[in-house]
Design a protein around this motif. Structure first.
Motif, short mmCIF file in Angstrom:
data_model
loop_
_atom_site.label_atom_id
_atom_site.label_comp_id
_atom_site.label_asym_id
_atom_site.label_seq_id
_atom_site.Cartn_x
_atom_site.Cartn_y
_atom_site.Cartn_z
N ALA A 269 13.79 -22.06 -39.82
CA ALA A 269 12.85 -22.01 -38.70
C ALA A 269 11.85 -20.86 -38.88
O ALA A 269 10.65 -21.08 -39.05
CB ALA A 269 13.59 -21.88 -37.38
N ILE A 270 12.34 -19.63 -38.86
CA ILE A 270 11.48 -18.44 -39.05
C ILE A 270 12.11 -17.59 -40.14
O ILE A 270 13.25 -17.16 -40.01
CB ILE A 270 11.32 -17.65 -37.75
N ALA B 187 4.14 -17.01 -48.15
CA ALA B 187 3.75 -16.13 -47.06
C ALA B 187 2.34 -16.47 -46.57
O ALA B 187 1.44 -16.73 -47.36
CB ALA B 187 3.81 -14.68 -47.51
N THR B 188 2.19 -16.45 -45.24
CA THR B 188 0.87 -16.73 -44.62
C THR B 188 0.54 -15.70 -43.55
O THR B 188 -0.24 -15.97 -42.65
CB THR B 188 0.85 -18.14 -44.00
N HIS B 189 1.11 -14.52 -43.66
CA HIS B 189 0.90 -13.51 -42.62
C HIS B 189 -0.47 -12.87 -42.72
O HIS B 189 -1.17 -12.99 -43.74
CB HIS B 189 1.98 -12.43 -42.71
N ARG C 13 13.02 -23.87 -52.14
CA ARG C 13 12.46 -23.45 -50.84
C ARG C 13 10.96 -23.54 -50.95
O ARG C 13 10.36 -23.12 -51.94
CB ARG C 13 12.85 -22.01 -50.50
N ASP C 14 10.33 -24.07 -49.91
CA ASP C 14 8.88 -24.17 -49.87
C ASP C 14 8.47 -24.10 -48.40
O ASP C 14 9.35 -24.02 -47.52
CB ASP C 14 8.41 -25.47 -50.52
N LEU D 107 9.45 -23.39 -41.71
CA LEU D 107 8.50 -23.80 -40.68
C LEU D 107 7.53 -22.68 -40.35
O LEU D 107 6.39 -22.92 -39.96
CB LEU D 107 9.23 -24.26 -39.42
N CYS D 108 7.98 -21.43 -40.49
CA CYS D 108 7.10 -20.28 -40.23
C CYS D 108 7.50 -19.15 -41.18
O CYS D 108 8.58 -18.58 -41.03
CB CYS D 108 7.20 -19.83 -38.78
N HIS D 109 6.63 -18.86 -42.12
CA HIS D 109 6.85 -17.74 -43.04
C HIS D 109 5.89 -16.62 -42.65
O HIS D 109 4.98 -16.27 -43.40
CB HIS D 109 6.66 -18.19 -44.48
#
Length: 372
Positions: free
Chosen positions: A131-132, A7-9, A45-46, A83-85
Motif C-alpha cells: 500500500a505505502i 520513487a515519485t516523491h 516489485r514495481d 500503490l504509493c512510493h
C-alpha cells in the motif's frame, strides 16, 4: 526477486522525481522483465505512479500503468505493486483528513482495474500490493526533517499515524473489490547501538531501535486501535535492509564485521516471534563492487533464519537496475541490469548473475517459485 526503483516523491528543492520515467523502465518494462527472467528472476516489485494517475481529484487515468501491467502479463512476471512510493497527487496534503479517503478510493480503483485486466488475460493468481512503501522512513524524512514532501518538522508521529490510517483504509477498500488480494508492508529494519556504558545512552539507543516496530504494530492493531488496524490487516512483513541499517546512536555505522553489528538472522527471528507473519526481504543490495558479497551475506543469513524456523518467502535485490541518485542524479550502478549513461542499452551483470545462480542452488526449495 528484483525491485525497480519507483520513487515519485518531491525532494527538498520541490523537484518531483519519477525514476521509472528517467530510466525508461515505464516504456521498456517488458524488455526489463525479460532480462530478469534470463537471470531466473520472475517476481518483481514495481510501482504505480499515483501523481500521474489522479491528476484531477477522483478521476483516474491509467495510461501510465496499463503498459506495465500488460508487460507483466505478457512476460509471465509476478509483480508486487507499490500503490504509493512516497509520491502523492499535486495539491494533496498527507496531513489532511482528505488523504486517507483519496488514497483508499484510488487503491480500490487500481485493484478493480488489475482484477479486470487479469481476468481478461486469464491470470488467476491473487494480486499482491504494497500500500505505502516505508511508512517509518517517510514519517521521518517527510514529517521530521523536511527533506521530502509534505515537509514537516517535528511532525513524524503525526504523519506516521496518517500513513497507517490511509494504508488500513486502502487495504480494506482493495479487499472489498478483490478478496483474494495479498499485501506486504515494506519497512526498514534497524539496529541502533551505544558504545558507552551509560544507562541513559543505552536506553536512548534501545528506544530508537524499538521505533522500527511502530508502523507494523499500528497496522496489526497492537497499538493505537483507533487507526483501524487489526489482526487481518498485517499480512506479509516486508523487510528493507542495507549495509547502513545499523549504527551507533549519533555515531558511525556498524556493518557486518563491526563488534556491535547484530546478525540479520537474529533480527528476522525477532520479527517472526513478534508478528508470526511470513517475511519477504523486500529491499536489499549494494552498488557494483560490494554487490556480490552482499548478496552472499544476506542469502546466508536468510538460510540461517530459515533453519531457525522463520518463514521467509523471497529476497528482493533492490534496486535491480541502475537508477539516478535522488538528490544528485548521479548514475548509480547496481543490481542485475546494467544501463548505459543515457539510459538506453541494457544488459545483465555477469558476476552478480553468477552469484545469484549459485545462491539459488543452495537455497531451500520454499524460496523458489512465486511469492504469496
Amino acid at each position: 526477486m528484483g525491485g525497480f526503483e519507483c520513487a515519485t516523491h518531491q525532494r527538498r528543492d520541490r523537484t518531483r522525481l519519477d525514476v521509472l520515467a528517467t530510466t525508461g523502465h515505464d516504456q521498456r518494462c517488458a524488455e526489463d522483465y525479460a532480462l530478469l527472467a534470463e537471470a531466473g528472476v520472475t517476481t518483481v516489485r514495481d510501482g504505480l505512479r499515483w501523481h500521474l494517475i489522479e491528476r484531477v481529484p477522483y478521476v483516474y487515468d491509467w495510461a501510465s500503468f496499463l503498459p506495465m501491467l500488460h508487460a507483466a502479463q505478457q512476460t509471465g512476471t509476478q509483480v508486487i505493486w507499490d500503490l504509493c512510493h512516497w509520491g502523492v497527487p499535486e495539491g494533496l496534503d498527507p496531513f489532511s483528513d482528505e488523504f486517507p479517503e483519496r488514497f483508499a478510493l484510488y487503491a480500490a480503483a487500481a485493484a478493480t482495474l488489475v482484477r479486470e485486466e487479469n481476468m481478461r488475460a486469464e491470470i488467476t493468481s491473487p494480486p499482491i500490493y504494497c500500500a505505502i512503501n516505508e511508512i517509518s522512513f517517510w514519517s521521518w524524512v517527510g514529517g521530521d526533517v523536511e527533506h521530502f514532501h509534505p515537509y514537516g518538522e517535528g511532525r513524524g508521529p503525526e504523519l506516521k499515524r496518517q500513513l497507517v490510517r490511509a494504508s488500513v483504509a486502502a487495504i480494506q477498500a482493495v479487499r472489498a473489490v478483490d478478496s483474494r488480494a495479498r499485501f506486504v508492508q515494506a519497512e526498514p529494519i534497524i539496529q541502533v547501538s551505544e558504545d558507552v556504558e551509560e544507562p541513559e545512552a543505552i536506553a536512548n539507543a534501545e528506544k530508537h531501535t524499538a521505533s522500527q516496530f511502530e508502523g507494523w504494530d499500528m497496522l496489526a492493531g497492537l497499538r493505537d486501535p483507533e487507526l483501524g488496524g487489526g489482526d487481518d490487516t498485517l499480512d506479509m512483513i516486508g523487510v528493507n535492509y542495507y549495509w547502513n541499517n545499523q549504527w551507533v546512536h549519533e555515531g558511525d555505522r556498524t556493518p557486518p564485521g563491526h563488534p556491535l553489528h547484530r546478525p540479520l538472522h537474529r533480527m528476522l527471528a525477532e520479527l517472526w516471534e513478534r508478528y508470526r507473519r511470513p517475511i519477504l526481504i523486500t529491499e536489499t543490495g549494494a552498488e557494483t563492487g560490494p554487490d556480490v558479497g552482499w548478496l552472499g551475506y544476506v542469502s546466508a543469513e536468510v538460510r540461517q533464519a530459515q533453519r531457525m524456523g522463520v518463514p521467509i518467502l523471497g529476497i528482493c535485490l533492490y534496486p535491480v537496475m541502475d537508477y539516478p541518485g535522488w538528490d544528485d542524479e548521479r548514475h548509480c550502478e547496481c543490481g542485475l541490469i546494467e544501463v548505459d549513461e543515457d539510459w538506453s542499452t541494457r544488459s545483465l551483470r555477469t558476476e552478480l548473475c553468477e552469484e545469484l545462480r549459485a545462491q539459488q542452488q543452495i537455497t531451500p526449495a520454499t524460496m523458489h517459485g512465486k511469492a504469496g
